[in-house]
Design an enzyme around this catalytic site. Structure first.
Site: not given
Lengths: 449, 449, 449, 449
Positions: D278, D284, D317
């Site tokens: 982190s 973390k 198209r």
């Protein structure tokens, strides 16, 4: 004749709105179309060119209409207005029948009726949302110092307070509600191609303007200075506002579903008796209204997207694009009604469990304080050393026991009482955290209803 | 290292924005992230707690960054901020490196950078949209009495004017532009879990508030009184505003593509030399910018829907939901830039062909006047008889020749000079139609830039 | 109790399916849920562990159920199964009531019922689509040599045949129908968390497998070898197949709406009396079923997207994601039914106007033949000269008169009879064009039902 | 010239695909377009009407192209083929230049190139998905008897096994991969309006068919018997298959993100060094690849929906609809590549924590066994009494201690050794649960690669 009906079996959320749910029923739409036709007759009366009693005569016919027959007949012309007019005319005095729908086209009726329905729904949504906001504000205030673990990407990150979490939820719901309240809901009146030619031919420009104004006024809608038959920002705007409400209440649902989960258990959702039961598992207490809020919010993107995609139609009335708007807008209104009601319920029923929060906050043995501890050490021992120390404390072996991180970090500091004191402060729990009180106060102030 | 790049080969619209397209480049995002980190250092300086020259030192490093290396490294942490910080720190004086990013988290940087990019894009979009609005207002004014056929569901319905059609297009684009201009673009600053705990720990509440204010001010963003790390209405709001611009300009494209079609031929889109050519068909003059506007608008619903769907994340940073926002928001900004530029081009290049419009208006032999003719007859011969007469005239056999409807209807009237005169008026062409002048004037007034 | 009902007022397309529309009614869903519970009891009987007559006893109760009461009560538990069971049990003999729902969970009933509804809808859709395919094949065959202008980006591009255009439409609808027919519709049976633990506890592994097989067989669904409570590809697969049908029939609607437009007028859509009328414009003949097909197709993306977005749920039953599937899947089935029926109608009602097509083909004075003319000249005069000559002929001044391009080009060639002959061939009209016959034959062969 | 580039800064997932990411780069698209033009020249050679060495001459020019110049020029014609041809021709021998692109139109090149890119991407995706499937199969097998708590709506519901959970994830990914492998990827070749008129004019029907076949064969694509220039099911089919892969791998991400969350902690995602960190919180370990899988899956609905919505174009198209497909299809391919690679990573890196699972399974004091216990009691004490007894045991006061439910229930039974024995069996943990082994075996067998 088809007996098709969606009565809500696949959309339980709606029932949380109680009788308000009827506001988005096909009956309500049909009644609104009748109201629009009546308002036009009334606008003629108001402008001195009507048949006295015409508006009332039409309004009185609502209950005489066979909605299923009108619906079935709508396939021929592509909308319900043609069969509605065919049903109304024979029941009206000839002069009223002759004036009915004069100058208007189907789209004027369908669009204005949708706005009438939306206006009624909005009133009830805002009332429910106000309840939700008051309840969340009370929670934010009461629990402003209740420490709880902040989670990012599912990981315990750093402490926050339960009150701040509620305030942030409140902030979203409040902003969404305010935005919904500010949405302009205009009457539609342009005639067949947006010129109001027939109206002007019949009554002249000045009276046509007067009729238009009276028409909008009777419907309680904005008297927009140009038609929006193919200018669909009114639909997009109300759709986006509804989707935003549903998303913000959906996040309330998502948050509460998570917090009420057995593994978090930081919140109990107070239930009515019998609610939240399972067909198979007697011990379960499902946070049903919260779950249904999530379900609603998962549907909002597709519905809003459909409205945006339907806004491209060329010409003076879009072939198919216009028709594609009706059901998604109704579904957004339906989900909006249900979501607002459910949000009020959920907000009122949240029972925070501060003890469990405290326990969860210690799940990492205090490593959840690592960021603040490291930041506190930087001015004392320098950035690199602070990082090294904290990494070593985070990496401590063994099971997470309360306070382990703090203990390990202080031990790693050696003899450094200043640093140790800073660590103790950083790992302390209780009271406001950072600007949490300021944030909470600001949000509550903006939601003081 | 991956050499992946989307340089626009699959999105030709963007090139219509010229160099403005670079505003939504990854380089612009990376520069914005650097600007955000610099603004935080600058905010510290402004608040008396910074390192003099820190902001400038960071800003100076933009060109030294290896964007591909940062991108490749972003997969490890899930966003580009972690490798950006790792790249910046060794290049900065130690005190600046130590203060860099203090109190902030990745999301503060990513979100604030997105808002910085959005703000820059908005300025250019509004400028292009202003050009488009002026051009459309001029067309609406100049062609206010040019008669043209109004089409509903693809069918000739009733006459309108080319000016009114332009005014309604202008109305949508104008409202969308004004709504975009009014969108709040806030700075994000909440720290790891939205408390700004580290900032307050270090500098105290008052100074933290000052830093936050200075940070937003330096970025030219709103100083929002609460973080919006999981309160995503800022993203939804800007996303909805962009999608609405893209939808309204898309409708301009849709309308012009239709009108420039060989079978309508009511508009020619003035082309630059070489534009609109085909790889195979030498006679073609494709209305390319109009076509690309439609293509952009077909993409907006999915992109906006994604932002709405990503707003549900629980906790203090959403796992995946947050990450899902970045590319769709960029794509909306990219399409918005291109759409605004293309709308300005298209609006400036519309060459109406009044003669062809007049010819098209007669394609039904005048039956396009049936609604007004019937309405004119109602007060004279009654509703039922008017309808019968018009039906008979509409059903006349043979090929549509100019005036055939009028002739047949007057013949069917027998000797009724009053009715015949009314029919002649209803079938006349030229001048304002209904409230068309009023509508045009209103819309132009609201778009008087 | 809420009296909410959507009876189709905002979705006229559905009525084109006639009584088939009832297949997607809430009543049909409730009946399917009852059928699922009965099938489970029947499966017990089939496996020798049931109560004789149990399945029949449950099936007999369908008409005794109060769908509104069950709907209203569904909000408490989040789905209709819990109140359904509560309603059924008191009405059943005790041994049957005791065995009812044994081993099952709500999701088994809701999911299996959705598949039962989908299977019934598919049968009717495929029948309607077969009608549409036969009608389009007949048109493709009959009009295989009817020359018509091919349009790209709205511009006249080069000649094609009306039959080929129909064949390409048929190709899409045929492929979509075949894909729908191939979709696997499995029964869901996993118990509370997908283990069928209770079933095995009670009856042992072998008998549990037998019960599962008999359950699926009675429902006419696939006996899938693993539960799909959170493995939602069955929902995505059927949703994608439905959306593809709706998109391909939507393109039929889009094409026919364009061709039936007053400015093209190459097709008339044969109408039932009273159909296609307007509330205001007596001359209009709106191609209503075609328009409604477009409307349906504009809604499919959002509905399919919702199903895809709801597939992420973690755990053994998704909170909200699951609930978000129900209504969109129903809406896709509803639109699918209506779209298939409308496609059959539209395909049967197309009346091509060959004379008008021939006239439109000459709208550019023959410049529509420029590509083939230029290609024919390349081997004779070289690429650069061929391009120059054709450009000069395309740029001829004056109004487009039939044959003007051919005349101008031949004149520009000077004395070059070989080249002139080649140009004449390239500008000739009639018979197959390129591989058109081959393409048509292939598509018809693949749609020979 | 614009220097815009998206190099992946906002889409970290892509980098997990390593160099494979380059397969969806604009360079890869440009190279594929060149390959398509070369394949056409080669098909002429194969059919005896080409210029020897023509294909090779074109292929050799890939590196000589200025992609930015071609991109910038693409805005004039709306796609990159026109400037590509203009860039190629001067670099080719005259006879090759003369034959280049003969019979083809831009769409043939753009569509075929997209399929070439998709084919290459699919190969790599299937390889990664095979890795993921093998890893998940191994986990399902190894952990087939590892007891873990099954969660429904976030609540502890009943025990399951970790192996079964993995098997169900595997089932979805396996089915999605198999469906992707089965998707037909056809070459596009129809010429300007789908007739191949120019090709047949030049070479006759038989040779035109031979060229078409050789063209597809050289590209490794299906030789479809009709063009699909406006029959877009090939795009929808590959889009739906990609979205389904992304959704099923997204669910893997969602599940792993949840299980790796601090509060569940049932899984650790083995990380490379430096991964998952982190920018602010040192403790973390974010499960980054799992999070990015979720992010990708949140984007798939909007992208797929866009493809569905773009399928309605009329004519030969579609104006804008076709153009709207390019970027979303690329984004789906890009997300698909990244998702497959990330799924392989995640599947290989899952480290289940059986001890923590066992602890979590006891979080309710054994009430998680209530369903099975109640079901076991029904045959012994009857349905009503069983329900009453279990309710009383579930409602026991006090904190959840392991075994509390079982103890309370047995106590409530009084002297009933048969019932007590049944309860003990129902509350036992270990071994297969219900049909879990059968389910696991079936899924593994279907994924035996």
């Amino acid at each position: 004749m088809s007996s098709f009906a969606d009565v809500g079996l696949l959309d339980p959320l709606g029932f949380l709105a109680g009788d308000d749910l009827d506001l988005v029923s096909d009956s309500a739409y049909l009644a609104a179309m009748v109201t629009v036709e009546a308002a036009l007759l009334g606008a003629f009366e108001d402008s001195g060119v009507g048949v006295p009693g015409g508006a009332a005569a039409v309004e009185n016919l609502v209950d005489a209409l066979d909605i299923r027959a009108i619906g079935a007949a709508s396939a021929a012309g592509g909308n319900a207005v043609i069969p509605l007019l065919a049903a109304l005319r024979p029941l009206l005095p000839v002069p009223v029948a002759g004036l009915l729908h004069t100058g208007a086209t189907s789209q004027d009726v369908v669009d204005s009726a949708a706005m009438v329905v939306a206006a009624a729904v909005r009133v009830r949504m805002l009332a429910s949302l106000a309840d939700a906001r008051r309840a969340l504000a009370a929670l934010a205030d009461a629990e402003r110092h209740t420490p709880t673990v902040g989670r990012t990407l599912g990981q315990h990150a750093a402490p926050t307070t339960f009150g701040l979490r509620m305030a942030i939820l409140l902030d979203g719901i409040g902003r969404a509600a305010d935005a919904l309240a500010a949405v302009d809901l205009p009457a539609q009146f342009g005639g067949s191609v947006g010129t109001l030619a027939v109206l002007v031919d019949r009554f002249g420009v000045d009276r046509a303007l007067a009729v238009r104004g009276a028409f909008a006024a009777r419907l309680g809608l904005t008297d927009r200075d140009a038609p929006w038959h193919v200018e669909r920002t009114p639909i997009l705007t109300v759709g986006a506002a509804l989707a935003t409400v549903i998303a913000t209440t959906g996040r309330l649902g998502s948050e509460v579903t998570a917090l009420a989960g057995t593994d978090f258990a930081e919140v109990v959702l107070e239930s009515a008796p019998g609610e939240g039961g399972s067909s198979a598992m007697p011990q379960k207490r499902n946070p049903v209204p919260a779950v249904l809020l999530v379900g609603a919010a998962r549907r909002a993107p597709g519905l809003l997207g459909t409205l945006v995609g339907a806004a491209l139609g060329a010409g003076e009335r879009a072939a198919g694009d216009w028709h594609a708007e009706w059901q998604p807008l109704r579904e957004l209104l339906r989900l909006g009604l249900g979501s607002a009601a459910a949000a009020a319920r959920v907000a009122a029923d949240i029972r925070p469990d501060a003890a469990r929060m405290a326990r969860n906050l210690e799940a990492t043995g205090g490593a959840v304080h690592a960021e603040r501890a490291q930041a506190a050490l930087v001015p004392i021992v320098g950035r690199t050393e602070a990082a090294r120390l904290v990494r070593s404390a985070v990496a401590m072996p063994g099971p997470a026991v309360p306070g382990a991180f703090e203990t390990a970090l202080i031990a790693a500091l050696g003899d450094n009482p200043v640093a140790a004191a800073a660590v103790r402060v950083a790992c302390a729990v209780g009271g406001p955290i950072g600007l949490s009180d300021t944030f909470i106060d600001s949000v509550i102030a903006r939601n003081d209803l």
